[in-house]
Enzyme design. Sequence first.
Site, mmCIF file in Angstrom:
data_model
loop_
_atom_site.group_PDB
_atom_site.id
_atom_site.type_symbol
_atom_site.label_atom_id
_atom_site.label_comp_id
_atom_site.label_asym_id
_atom_site.label_seq_id
_atom_site.Cartn_x
_atom_site.Cartn_y
_atom_site.Cartn_z
ATOM 1 N N VAL A 36 -10.942 3.023 -3.884
ATOM 2 C CA VAL A 36 -10.554 3.074 -5.245
ATOM 3 C C VAL A 36 -12.098 1.323 -5.482
ATOM 4 O O VAL A 36 -11.653 0.549 -4.472
ATOM 5 C CB VAL A 36 -9.187 2.132 -5.153
ATOM 6 C CG1 VAL A 36 -9.240 1.420 -6.798
ATOM 7 C CG2 VAL A 36 -8.121 2.871 -4.603
ATOM 8 N N ASP A 70 0.540 -0.876 0.023
ATOM 9 C CA ASP A 70 0.234 0.045 -0.053
ATOM 10 C C ASP A 70 0.866 1.116 0.034
ATOM 11 O O ASP A 70 1.761 1.351 0.516
ATOM 12 C CB ASP A 70 -0.453 0.002 1.438
ATOM 13 C CG ASP A 70 -2.242 0.985 1.310
ATOM 14 O OD1 ASP A 70 -3.278 0.863 1.034
ATOM 15 O OD2 ASP A 70 -1.609 2.146 1.163
ATOM 16 N N HIS A 105 -10.304 -5.537 -3.352
ATOM 17 C CA HIS A 105 -8.936 -5.897 -2.471
ATOM 18 C C HIS A 105 -9.260 -5.582 -1.498
ATOM 19 O O HIS A 105 -9.923 -5.337 -0.688
ATOM 20 C CB HIS A 105 -8.222 -4.514 -2.202
ATOM 21 C CG HIS A 105 -8.443 -2.981 -3.066
ATOM 22 N ND1 HIS A 105 -9.853 -2.278 -3.367
ATOM 23 C CD2 HIS A 105 -8.902 -2.651 -1.189
ATOM 24 C CE1 HIS A 105 -10.140 -1.143 -2.447
ATOM 25 N NE2 HIS A 105 -9.329 -1.508 -1.444
ATOM 26 N N ASN A 113 -13.096 -2.963 2.348
ATOM 27 C CA ASN A 113 -14.457 -2.121 2.082
ATOM 28 C C ASN A 113 -14.879 -2.393 2.049
ATOM 29 O O ASN A 113 -14.423 -2.120 0.305
ATOM 30 C CB ASN A 113 -13.102 -0.788 2.974
ATOM 31 C CG ASN A 113 -12.499 -0.103 3.775
ATOM 32 O OD1 ASN A 113 -12.488 -0.823 5.088
ATOM 33 N ND2 ASN A 113 -11.155 -0.171 3.591
ATOM 34 N N GLN A 130 -14.295 2.787 1.511
ATOM 35 C CA GLN A 130 -13.804 2.361 0.361
ATOM 36 C C GLN A 130 -13.202 4.259 -0.679
ATOM 37 O O GLN A 130 -14.005 4.836 -1.059
ATOM 38 C CB GLN A 130 -14.482 2.001 -0.381
ATOM 39 C CG GLN A 130 -14.024 0.717 -1.861
ATOM 40 C CD GLN A 130 -15.213 -0.257 -3.005
ATOM 41 O OE1 GLN A 130 -15.942 -0.554 -1.865
ATOM 42 N NE2 GLN A 130 -14.000 -1.120 -3.193
HETATM 43 P P1 5GP Z 1 -9.666 1.502 -0.249
HETATM 44 O O1 5GP Z 1 -10.050 2.958 0.651
HETATM 45 O O2 5GP Z 1 -10.443 1.663 -1.081
HETATM 46 O O3 5GP Z 1 -10.379 -0.027 0.461
HETATM 47 O O4 5GP Z 1 -8.258 1.394 0.001
HETATM 48 C C1 5GP Z 1 -7.394 1.855 -1.003
HETATM 49 C C2 5GP Z 1 -5.770 1.433 -0.783
HETATM 50 O O5 5GP Z 1 -5.506 1.794 -1.761
HETATM 51 C C3 5GP Z 1 -5.108 2.527 0.283
HETATM 52 O O6 5GP Z 1 -5.454 2.258 2.057
HETATM 53 C C4 5GP Z 1 -4.332 3.350 0.186
HETATM 54 O O7 5GP Z 1 -3.947 3.822 0.591
HETATM 55 C C5 5GP Z 1 -4.176 2.834 -1.161
HETATM 56 N N1 5GP Z 1 -3.524 3.422 -2.747
HETATM 57 C C6 5GP Z 1 -3.943 4.667 -3.201
HETATM 58 N N2 5GP Z 1 -3.225 4.505 -4.495
HETATM 59 C C7 5GP Z 1 -2.305 3.485 -4.650
HETATM 60 C C8 5GP Z 1 -1.498 3.505 -5.325
HETATM 61 O O8 5GP Z 1 -1.328 3.687 -6.460
HETATM 62 N N3 5GP Z 1 -0.197 2.615 -5.246
HETATM 63 C C9 5GP Z 1 -0.654 2.301 -4.300
HETATM 64 N N4 5GP Z 1 0.624 1.031 -4.076
HETATM 65 N N5 5GP Z 1 -1.813 2.201 -2.825
HETATM 66 C C10 5GP Z 1 -2.694 3.047 -3.231
#
Ligand code: 5GP
Length: 116
Positions: free
Chosen positions: A96, A31, A100, A87, A94
């Site tokens: 993205v 992450d 995941h 999430n 969430q």
């Molecule tokens: P969510 O909030 O959708 O459950 O998790 C998305 C995760 O993706 C977050 O923990 C965020 O830090 C991570 N993330 C967002 N953009 C990027 C990226 O460009 N590269 C990587 N490796 N992680 C990312």
Amino acid sequence: MSEETLFSKIIKGEIPADIIYQDEHCIAIKDIAPKAPVHLLVIPRKIIPRIIDAEAEDQALLGHLMLAAGKIAEEAGIGEAFRLIINNGAGAGQTVFHLHVHILGGKNFSESSLGF
Ligand code: 5GP
């Protein structure tokens, strides 16, 4: 085919990431903004926006993600104390919309709430 996502671009190599595992069904990356000493994301190659968008045909894939997450956590050396988090929806944090599984480890969670 679903629309491109940030993670599908990472899977295609269009956006760089620290890829620590990959197989025919999923990849795992570090992450970019870790919320624990070890914070990994296990991402299916198939674009499923949210867990509630998964269908019966995704059953084996979802099982694969869980098995992969366990093995990846073991290989990451975080022992048996880690969290797997999905999430679902903006209200749950969430950001993205490409399914995941977060792997969070490397610290003691026993006193903390379920929040990151
Ligand atoms: P969510 O909030 O959708 O459950 O998790 C998305 C995760 O993706 C977050 O923990 C965020 O830090 C991570 N993330 C967002 N953009 C990027 C990226 O460009 N590269 C990587 N490796 N992680 C990312």
